[in-house]
Design a protein around this motif. Sequence first.
Motif, PDB file in Angstrom:
ATOM      1  N   LEU A  63       0.804  -1.143   0.105  1.00 55.83           N
ATOM      2  CA  LEU A  63       0.118   0.071  -0.155  1.00 55.83           C
ATOM      3  C   LEU A  63       1.020   1.308  -0.045  1.00 55.83           C
ATOM      4  N   LYS A  64       2.000   1.257   0.564  1.00 57.27           N
ATOM      5  CA  LYS A  64       2.819   2.261   0.788  1.00 57.27           C
ATOM      6  C   LYS A  64       3.629   2.715  -0.578  1.00 57.27           C
ATOM      7  N   LYS A  65       3.761   1.655  -1.395  1.00 67.29           N
ATOM      8  CA  LYS A  65       4.393   1.492  -2.868  1.00 67.29           C
ATOM      9  C   LYS A  65       3.367   2.127  -3.873  1.00 67.29           C
ATOM     10  N   SER A  66       1.930   1.687  -3.671  1.00 73.13           N
ATOM     11  CA  SER A  66       1.068   1.977  -4.700  1.00 73.13           C
ATOM     12  C   SER A  66       0.630   3.356  -4.659  1.00 73.13           C
ATOM     13  N   LYS A  67       0.027   3.710  -5.772  1.00 76.35           N
ATOM     14  CA  LYS A  67      -0.618   5.009  -6.122  1.00 76.35           C
ATOM     15  C   LYS A  67      -1.795   4.870  -6.704  1.00 76.35           C
ATOM     16  N   ARG A  68      -2.024   4.182  -7.869  1.00 74.02           N
ATOM     17  CA  ARG A  68      -3.174   4.023  -8.564  1.00 74.02           C
ATOM     18  C   ARG A  68      -3.898   2.764  -8.411  1.00 74.02           C
ATOM     19  N   ILE A  69      -5.296   2.902  -7.935  1.00 72.04           N
ATOM     20  CA  ILE A  69      -6.215   1.765  -7.696  1.00 72.04           C
ATOM     21  C   ILE A  69      -7.472   1.992  -8.550  1.00 72.04           C
TER      22      ILE A  69
ATOM     23  N   TYR B 126     -18.013   3.027  -2.383  1.00 67.73           N
ATOM     24  CA  TYR B 126     -18.052   4.406  -2.452  1.00 67.73           C
ATOM     25  C   TYR B 126     -17.390   4.804  -1.128  1.00 67.73           C
ATOM     26  N   MET B 127     -17.563   4.402  -0.080  1.00 64.46           N
ATOM     27  CA  MET B 127     -17.231   4.907   1.280  1.00 64.46           C
ATOM     28  C   MET B 127     -15.489   4.547   1.285  1.00 64.46           C
ATOM     29  N   VAL B 128     -15.215   3.399   0.914  1.00 64.90           N
ATOM     30  CA  VAL B 128     -13.853   2.778   0.954  1.00 64.90           C
ATOM     31  C   VAL B 128     -12.875   3.644   0.110  1.00 64.90           C
ATOM     32  N   SER B 129     -13.487   3.721  -1.218  1.00 62.25           N
ATOM     33  CA  SER B 129     -12.710   4.434  -2.418  1.00 62.25           C
ATOM     34  C   SER B 129     -12.410   5.779  -2.217  1.00 62.25           C
ATOM     35  N   LYS B 130     -13.323   6.761  -1.349  1.00 64.54           N
ATOM     36  CA  LYS B 130     -13.186   7.976  -1.151  1.00 64.54           C
ATOM     37  C   LYS B 130     -12.115   8.134  -0.040  1.00 64.54           C
ATOM     38  N   ALA B 131     -12.207   7.184   1.029  1.00 69.25           N
ATOM     39  CA  ALA B 131     -11.265   7.228   2.040  1.00 69.25           C
ATOM     40  C   ALA B 131      -9.954   6.983   1.481  1.00 69.25           C
TER      41      ALA B 131
ATOM     42  N   GLY C 274      -4.800   9.935  -0.773  1.00 69.55           N
ATOM     43  CA  GLY C 274      -3.741  10.268  -1.523  1.00 69.55           C
ATOM     44  C   GLY C 274      -3.650   9.432  -2.636  1.00 69.55           C
ATOM     45  N   TYR C 275      -4.426   8.467  -2.845  1.00 75.02           N
ATOM     46  CA  TYR C 275      -4.267   7.419  -4.000  1.00 75.02           C
ATOM     47  C   TYR C 275      -5.246   7.832  -5.082  1.00 75.02           C
ATOM     48  N   GLU C 276      -4.746   7.661  -6.288  1.00 76.02           N
ATOM     49  CA  GLU C 276      -5.627   7.981  -7.602  1.00 76.02           C
ATOM     50  C   GLU C 276      -6.677   6.802  -7.678  1.00 76.02           C
ATOM     51  N   ILE C 277      -7.932   7.136  -7.858  1.00 77.96           N
ATOM     52  CA  ILE C 277      -8.901   5.836  -7.770  1.00 77.96           C
ATOM     53  C   ILE C 277      -9.596   6.101  -9.248  1.00 77.96           C
ATOM     54  N   ILE C 278      -9.420   4.949  -9.963  1.00 75.35           N
ATOM     55  CA  ILE C 278     -10.058   4.853 -11.251  1.00 75.35           C
ATOM     56  C   ILE C 278     -11.206   4.031 -11.186  1.00 75.35           C
ATOM     57  N   PRO C 279     -12.431   4.585 -11.214  1.00 73.71           N
ATOM     58  CA  PRO C 279     -13.693   3.718 -11.298  1.00 73.71           C
ATOM     59  C   PRO C 279     -13.980   2.809 -12.596  1.00 73.71           C
TER      60      PRO C 279
ATOM     61  N   VAL D  10      -1.326   0.172 -13.655  1.00 71.00           N
ATOM     62  CA  VAL D  10      -2.327   0.265 -12.667  1.00 71.00           C
ATOM     63  C   VAL D  10      -1.601  -0.631 -11.373  1.00 71.00           C
ATOM     64  N   ASP D  11      -1.601  -0.044 -10.124  1.00 73.36           N
ATOM     65  CA  ASP D  11      -0.869  -0.685  -8.899  1.00 73.36           C
ATOM     66  C   ASP D  11      -1.745  -1.934  -8.275  1.00 73.36           C
ATOM     67  N   ILE D  12      -2.748  -1.406  -7.931  1.00 71.46           N
ATOM     68  CA  ILE D  12      -4.056  -2.407  -7.339  1.00 71.46           C
ATOM     69  C   ILE D  12      -5.266  -2.364  -8.157  1.00 71.46           C
TER      70      ILE D  12
END
Length: 136
Positions: free
Chosen positions: A14-20, A34-39, A44-49, A73-75
Motif C-alpha cells: 500500500l505504501k508503494k502503490s499510487k493508482r487503484i 464508495y466509502m472505502v474508495s473515498k477514504a 492520496g491514492y488515485e482512484i479509477i472507477p 495500475v498498481d492495485i
Amino acid sequence: MIENPSREEMGKMLKKSKRIAVVGLSDNPERTSYMVSKAMQDSGYEIIPVNPAVSEVLGVKAVKSLKDIEGHVDIVNVFRRSEFLPEIAKEFAEIDADIFWAQLGVESEEAYNFLKEKGHTVIMNRCIKVEHALTK
C-alpha cells in the motif's frame, strides 16, 4: 487454499502503490465501495472507477473495463460478488497490474489459483481501507 500476504507485506504494498482501479465502484455514497474508495482517495491514492453502469464517481470519469485504463495500475480492488472473480481475474491478467485485491467477503479459489499460477500477487477477503489504516 487462499493465502494472503502478511499484514506487514500488505502495508508495504500500500505504501508503494499510487493508482487503484476499483471494479464495481458505485456512485451511491451509501455503498461500501464508495466509502472505502473515498477514504483511499482522501489518503492520496488515485482512484479509477471501473463500472459500465456509471459515468463518473468521486469526480473521476469511469471506464467500462480494466482494459480501458490508460497507464499502469498498481492495485485492482474488486467490489463484485465472488462468482464474478474468475472473469475479472482473466481481465486483470491481460493488463499487467501489480496486485489483485478482492474486498472483504469476496473470494474465489478458482480466481486465486489462476492468478497465482501466473505469478501475480493476490489478496482476497480483506478490506483495503482497514489494512491501510492498520499499516500506516
